[in-house]
Design a protein around this motif. Structure first.
Motif, PDB file in Angstrom:
ATOM      1  N   ARG A 441      -1.450  -2.965  -6.768  1.00 45.74           N
ATOM      2  CA  ARG A 441      -2.354  -1.704  -6.947  1.00 45.74           C
ATOM      3  C   ARG A 441      -1.977  -0.748  -6.078  1.00 45.74           C
ATOM      4  NH1 ARG A 441      -8.651  -2.344  -6.649  1.00 45.74           N
ATOM      5  NH2 ARG A 441      -8.078  -1.899  -4.674  1.00 45.74           N
ATOM      6  N   GLU A 442      -2.069  -0.903  -4.706  1.00 44.85           N
ATOM      7  CA  GLU A 442      -2.060   0.172  -3.763  1.00 44.85           C
ATOM      8  C   GLU A 442      -0.766   0.801  -3.952  1.00 44.85           C
ATOM      9  OE1 GLU A 442      -4.562   1.467  -1.766  1.00 44.85           O
ATOM     10  OE2 GLU A 442      -5.924  -0.045  -2.846  1.00 44.85           O
ATOM     11  N   LEU A 443       0.475   0.192  -4.354  1.00 49.76           N
ATOM     12  CA  LEU A 443       1.713   0.750  -4.244  1.00 49.76           C
ATOM     13  C   LEU A 443       1.775   1.787  -5.462  1.00 49.76           C
ATOM     14  CD1 LEU A 443       4.025  -2.146  -3.211  1.00 49.76           C
ATOM     15  CD2 LEU A 443       3.878  -0.051  -2.015  1.00 49.76           C
ATOM     16  N   LEU A 444       1.059   1.259  -6.426  1.00 50.59           N
ATOM     17  CA  LEU A 444       1.214   2.144  -7.532  1.00 50.59           C
ATOM     18  C   LEU A 444       0.389   3.475  -7.508  1.00 50.59           C
ATOM     19  CD1 LEU A 444       0.745  -0.307 -10.491  1.00 50.59           C
ATOM     20  CD2 LEU A 444       2.837   1.007  -9.791  1.00 50.59           C
ATOM     21  N   TYR A 445      -0.722   3.383  -6.267  1.00 47.83           N
ATOM     22  CA  TYR A 445      -1.583   4.610  -6.069  1.00 47.83           C
ATOM     23  C   TYR A 445      -0.750   5.447  -5.369  1.00 47.83           C
ATOM     24  CZ  TYR A 445      -5.685   2.234  -8.016  1.00 47.83           C
ATOM     25  OH  TYR A 445      -6.792   1.492  -8.607  1.00 47.83           O
ATOM     26  N   ILE A 446       0.032   5.148  -4.406  1.00 50.74           N
ATOM     27  CA  ILE A 446       0.774   5.819  -3.526  1.00 50.74           C
ATOM     28  C   ILE A 446       1.905   6.738  -4.267  1.00 50.74           C
ATOM     29  CG2 ILE A 446       2.017   6.122  -1.302  1.00 50.74           C
ATOM     30  CD1 ILE A 446       0.681   3.479  -0.521  1.00 50.74           C
ATOM     31  N   THR A 447       1.651   8.015  -4.558  1.00 49.08           N
ATOM     32  CA  THR A 447       2.698   8.574  -5.681  1.00 49.08           C
ATOM     33  C   THR A 447       3.591   9.730  -4.640  1.00 49.08           C
ATOM     34  OG1 THR A 447       0.681  10.248  -5.832  1.00 49.08           O
ATOM     35  CG2 THR A 447       1.047   8.582  -7.406  1.00 49.08           C
ATOM     36  N   ARG A 448       3.351   9.805  -3.594  1.00 48.08           N
ATOM     37  CA  ARG A 448       4.248  11.089  -2.832  1.00 48.08           C
ATOM     38  C   ARG A 448       5.583  10.524  -2.662  1.00 48.08           C
ATOM     39  NH1 ARG A 448       5.472  11.186   2.490  1.00 48.08           N
ATOM     40  NH2 ARG A 448       5.332   9.344   3.837  1.00 48.08           N
ATOM     41  N   LYS A 449       6.432  11.323  -2.751  1.00 48.49           N
ATOM     42  CA  LYS A 449       7.988  10.943  -2.830  1.00 48.49           C
ATOM     43  C   LYS A 449       8.463  10.568  -1.043  1.00 48.49           C
ATOM     44  CE  LYS A 449       9.444  14.160  -6.195  1.00 48.49           C
ATOM     45  NZ  LYS A 449      10.476  15.664  -6.490  1.00 48.49           N
ATOM     46  N   GLY A 450       9.430   9.867  -1.101  1.00 48.31           N
ATOM     47  CA  GLY A 450       9.852   9.285   0.254  1.00 48.31           C
ATOM     48  C   GLY A 450       9.137   8.328   0.771  1.00 48.31           C
ATOM     49  N   ARG A 451       8.226   7.523  -0.033  1.00 49.42           N
ATOM     50  CA  ARG A 451       7.233   6.361   0.645  1.00 49.42           C
ATOM     51  C   ARG A 451       8.044   5.736   1.764  1.00 49.42           C
ATOM     52  NH1 ARG A 451       4.782   3.378  -4.525  1.00 49.42           N
ATOM     53  NH2 ARG A 451       7.169   3.170  -4.689  1.00 49.42           N
ATOM     54  N   ARG A 452       7.202   5.154   2.567  1.00 51.51           N
ATOM     55  CA  ARG A 452       7.733   4.328   3.566  1.00 51.51           C
ATOM     56  C   ARG A 452       6.889   3.095   3.796  1.00 51.51           C
ATOM     57  NH1 ARG A 452      11.392   5.660   7.569  1.00 51.51           N
ATOM     58  NH2 ARG A 452      10.303   4.185   8.958  1.00 51.51           N
ATOM     59  N   ILE A 453       7.162   2.032   3.244  1.00 47.35           N
ATOM     60  CA  ILE A 453       6.441   0.713   3.161  1.00 47.35           C
ATOM     61  C   ILE A 453       6.979  -0.286   4.032  1.00 47.35           C
ATOM     62  CG2 ILE A 453       5.756  -0.930   1.541  1.00 47.35           C
ATOM     63  CD1 ILE A 453       4.838   2.071   0.748  1.00 47.35           C
ATOM     64  N   GLY A 454       5.974  -0.978   4.724  1.00 47.26           N
ATOM     65  CA  GLY A 454       6.428  -2.036   5.608  1.00 47.26           C
ATOM     66  C   GLY A 454       5.880  -3.534   5.030  1.00 47.26           C
ATOM     67  N   VAL A 455       6.716  -4.408   5.313  1.00 45.98           N
ATOM     68  CA  VAL A 455       6.233  -5.830   4.690  1.00 45.98           C
ATOM     69  C   VAL A 455       6.692  -6.911   5.549  1.00 45.98           C
ATOM     70  CG1 VAL A 455       6.526  -7.244   2.921  1.00 45.98           C
ATOM     71  CG2 VAL A 455       6.917  -4.858   2.355  1.00 45.98           C
ATOM     72  N   ILE A 456       5.373  -7.712   5.926  1.00 46.45           N
ATOM     73  CA  ILE A 456       5.765  -8.729   6.911  1.00 46.45           C
ATOM     74  C   ILE A 456       5.702  -9.652   6.023  1.00 46.45           C
ATOM     75  CG2 ILE A 456       4.746  -9.954   8.961  1.00 46.45           C
ATOM     76  CD1 ILE A 456       3.142  -7.378   9.635  1.00 46.45           C
ATOM     77  N   GLY A 457       7.151 -10.565   5.974  1.00 48.34           N
ATOM     78  CA  GLY A 457       7.111 -11.591   5.441  1.00 48.34           C
ATOM     79  C   GLY A 457       8.162 -11.303   4.260  1.00 48.34           C
ATOM     80  N   LEU A 458       9.179 -11.722   3.981  1.00 48.59           N
ATOM     81  CA  LEU A 458      10.218 -11.205   3.000  1.00 48.59           C
ATOM     82  C   LEU A 458       9.944 -11.958   1.800  1.00 48.59           C
ATOM     83  CD1 LEU A 458      12.622  -9.666   2.207  1.00 48.59           C
ATOM     84  CD2 LEU A 458      14.058 -11.551   3.096  1.00 48.59           C
ATOM     85  N   GLY A 459       9.966 -13.302   1.786  1.00 45.16           N
ATOM     86  CA  GLY A 459       9.685 -14.093   0.633  1.00 45.16           C
ATOM     87  C   GLY A 459      11.199 -13.963  -0.321  1.00 45.16           C
ATOM     88  N   VAL A 460      11.223 -13.405  -1.573  1.00 42.93           N
ATOM     89  CA  VAL A 460      12.544 -13.057  -2.163  1.00 42.93           C
ATOM     90  C   VAL A 460      12.525 -11.586  -2.254  1.00 42.93           C
ATOM     91  CG1 VAL A 460      12.158 -15.381  -3.473  1.00 42.93           C
ATOM     92  CG2 VAL A 460      11.456 -13.239  -4.362  1.00 42.93           C
ATOM     93  N   GLY A 461      11.806 -10.843  -1.499  1.00 44.63           N
ATOM     94  CA  GLY A 461      11.795  -9.534  -1.367  1.00 44.63           C
ATOM     95  C   GLY A 461      11.173  -8.709  -2.751  1.00 44.63           C
ATOM     96  N   THR A 462      10.115  -9.316  -3.254  1.00 47.14           N
ATOM     97  CA  THR A 462       9.629  -8.934  -4.844  1.00 47.14           C
ATOM     98  C   THR A 462       9.093  -7.506  -4.586  1.00 47.14           C
ATOM     99  OG1 THR A 462       8.835 -11.475  -4.995  1.00 47.14           O
ATOM    100  CG2 THR A 462       8.167  -9.490  -6.513  1.00 47.14           C
ATOM    101  N   LEU A 463       8.420  -7.140  -3.473  1.00 46.41           N
ATOM    102  CA  LEU A 463       7.726  -5.861  -3.327  1.00 46.41           C
ATOM    103  C   LEU A 463       8.744  -4.575  -3.609  1.00 46.41           C
ATOM    104  CD1 LEU A 463       4.925  -6.298  -0.703  1.00 46.41           C
ATOM    105  CD2 LEU A 463       5.065  -5.897  -2.913  1.00 46.41           C
TER     106      LEU A 463
END
Length: 628
Positions: A441-463
């Motif tokens: 939900r939060e990723l869909l809210y962030i609409t600006r271009k060139g977003r920078r997203i950090g993820v602790i824990g890869l899993g299968v890379g779903t995000l």
């Protein structure tokens, strides 16, 4: 000796991603130190005169004081590719000599007692020693961990060790008045010594294997690690205190029930949705098996002149059990098979000692069982891929067919991600990261271009499925095998519309070294078993996360757990930082392969109230208060 084990393991746990392997490696170290201490005790009693033995021991006790206070290095480990080696080195440098001398105390004090108290039985002192160890272990989760920070625990232990040195010195000086213990006669049968080793090795391997199973299903925390060890020690206390506690006739009936309970726990430990039944089955079966092995061991204890050799064989068995679980099993098996093997060893011993089967018949059955095991294990493994690392068992499974076919990654019993195999659905976010989840939900809210997203824990890379052109996704993953599988067996990273980068190693250590990353969103989703490692949920960790967020950035913490309610911890940490915490639940959607999840979204908002409880810090955590 048994108080320092959970303390020092908790200190080092954050450096190795909160893995359950830390506990078994620590136990391997302490079992090895115990063997070295018993070897020293046996040599000094047999080879040295009372005077020289006392002089040597007092000198070593005095030298060990120079290592106080016990404080393992807080620097980041240098050997991230060899965590077992790094743990053993850190333990040796920080606690090696004090723990070596502590481990000599049991056999030495009993030898001194036999030397100065003619006709006295020293074996009850062994029961007293184990009773003290049990008291220390139970005190840790109930009276020490909830109230004292890590630094205070280490200082307190160091003061207690200094008092021990004074008492041990006084006891050694008193023992000079007795006569030397006669040397061991060479007539002790080799078969008897091998049986001592086997009866000590089986329960050692069994309780460590039970710890592995419980840690993978719940969490790698002292609370759950101490319970099986307490039962292991209790069986030592009862069996060596009095022969009345172990009755072979009774255990002929109890042992089959215990084996059935352990097998049921392996298969059913997760069926109830709570940890209670699994703990009851695992620990009940473990206790009966330990009572059988150690009861038979106590029945075969020798005269006082062979006392130190007996304890040396017992320690050797303990080390062999720990080596099998901690070192050999991860190399030999791609799954947690050390528990079935340990159960089988206990059954074979029972056939010979409890049910009177001839040794040749038992040996024949062992060979047949080993052959059947070697054939059955590959046949049972029907997954697409299975491997095992220091951080757990990883398994890739494929399910369904046609447009609904998908591939999953499991760590033990915990799902770490899934992906549809059909090209038209492969970019759908699934499991805990669906569009209805807190992170989605939060990723869909962030609409600006060139977003920078950090993820602790890869899993299968779903995000990475949420990436748009120009976005940058930075994943942190401690397990090299997870990185390999995410790249080779799943396509979220390769099909990412933006740029996806994976940073190996512990996420918190990496973030502490990096300059601010200016993340729009940082997702904390580093599961080990069914609990987020506690070192990622402390005040110091949150300060690291917030340093890497851009103004107005969002911190999303995944706290789904069957056993621990982690929401209050995140809420309090957010409140202490002046931020608002919103809890987001979503339900299961089988068509979209969306799993039920709970996320806590931390960001600026209305002024929060004060924290409701003591904040978690690197020095203080208390999981007992969060147990569901």
């Amino acid at each position: 000796m048994f108080l320092i084990q959970p303390v020092i393991a908790k200190v080092m746990l954050p450096w190795f991603g909160g893995s359950a392997g830390v506990w078994t490696t620590c136990m391997l170290f302490f079992q090895t130190i115990l063997l070295a201490g018993y070897l020293y005790a046996d040599w000094s009693v047999r080879r040295l005169s009372p005077r020289f033995q006392v002089l040597l021991h007092v000198a070593l006790l005095a030298a060990s004081l120079s290592l106080l206070p016990v404080t393992p290095s807080l620097e980041a480990p240098l050997l991230e590719q060899w965590p077992v080696v790094q743990i053993l080195v850190l333990l040796t440098l920080s606690t090696g000599l004090p723990c070596l001398l502590l481990s000599t105390t049991g056999p030495l004090v009993q030898a001194w007692y036999a030397r100065t108290q003619a006709g006295g039985s020293p074996y009850r002192l062994f029961a007293v020693s184990n009773a003290a160890s049990l008291a220390a272990l139970l005190a840790y989760p109930l009276a020490i961990e909830p109230f004292l920070g890590r630094a205070s625990q280490l200082r307190g232990w160091s003061f207690a060790y200094a008092a021990f040195v004074a008492l041990a010195t006084w006891s050694a000086l008193q023992s000079r008045q007795g006569s030397a213990v006669p040397a061991i006669e060479p007539g002790v049968p080799a078969a008897s010594r091998l049986l001592w080793v086997a009866l000590a090795a089986a329960p050692s391997a069994l309780w460590l294997a039970v710890v592995n199973q419980i840690s993978q299903s719940a969490a790698a925390v002292p609370l759950l690690w101490i319970l099986p060890l307490s039962l292991y020690l209790l069986s030592f206390i009862l069996c060596f205190h009095s022969d009345a506690w172990y009755r072979p006739g009774l255990f002929r009936w109890l042992l089959p029930a215990a084996v059935a309970a352990l097998i049921a726990a392996i298969k059913l430990h997760d069926w109830s949705g709570t940890i209670l039944w699994g703990l009851l089955l695992f620990n009940g079966g473990l206790f009966v098996c330990c009572m059988f092995c150690l009861g038979e061991l106590a029945r075969r204890r020798p005269q006082a002149r062979e006392l130190t050799a007996f304890y040396l064989m017992v320690a050797l068995g303990g080390v062999l059990g720990a080596v099998f679980v901690g070192l050999a099993a991860p190399v030999l098996f791609s799954d947690y098979l050390e528990l079935p093997v340990s159960i089988a060893a206990c059954v074979l011993l029972a056939l010979a000692l409890l049910y009177g089967r001839a040794p040749r018949h038992v040996a024949r059955l062992a060979v047949i069982s080993l052959a059947a095991f070697a054939v059955a294990v590959p046949l049972q493994n029907r997954s697409a891929f299975r491997t095992r690392s220091f951080y757990g068992v990883l398994e890739v499974r494929e399910k369904d067919s046609g447009a609904g076919a998908y591939r999953e990654l499991y760590n033990g019993t915990i799902l770490h991600g899934s992906q549809f195999l059909a090209a038209e659905r492969s970019r759908e976010a699934t499991t805990y990261y669906s569009r209805a989840s807190g992170a989605g939900r939060e990723l869909l809210y962030i609409t600006r271009k060139g977003r920078r997203i950090g993820v602790i824990g890869l899993g299968v890379g779903t995000l990475a499925a949420y990436a748009r052109e120009g976005d940058y996704f930075r994943f942190y993953e401690i397990d090299p095998m997870v990185i390999r599988l995410a790249r080779s067996r799943f396509r979220f990273l390769s099909e990412c519309r933006g740029k996806a980068e994976v940073i190996g190693g512990d996420a918190r250590l990496a973030l502490e070294r990096e300059p601010p990353q200016e993340f729009d969103l940082l997702a904390v989703d580093a599961f080990t078993g069914d609990a987020i490692p506690v070192h990622l949920l402390t005040r110091e960790a949150f300060s690291v996360y917030l340093r890497h967020l851009r103004p107005g950035g969002v911190l999303a913490v995944h706290v789904s757990s069957k056993y621990f309610d982690l929401v209050p911890v995140v809420r309090d940490l957010a409140a202490a930082s002046g931020l608002e915490a919103e809890v987001v639940h979503n339900s299961t959607d089988s068509y979209r392969q969306a799993a039920a999840s709970t996320w806590v979204i931390v960001k600026g908002g209305r002024a929060p109230g004060p924290p409701s409880r003591r904040l978690w810090t690197d020095d203080y955590t208390n999981l007992l208060a969060l147990l569901k």
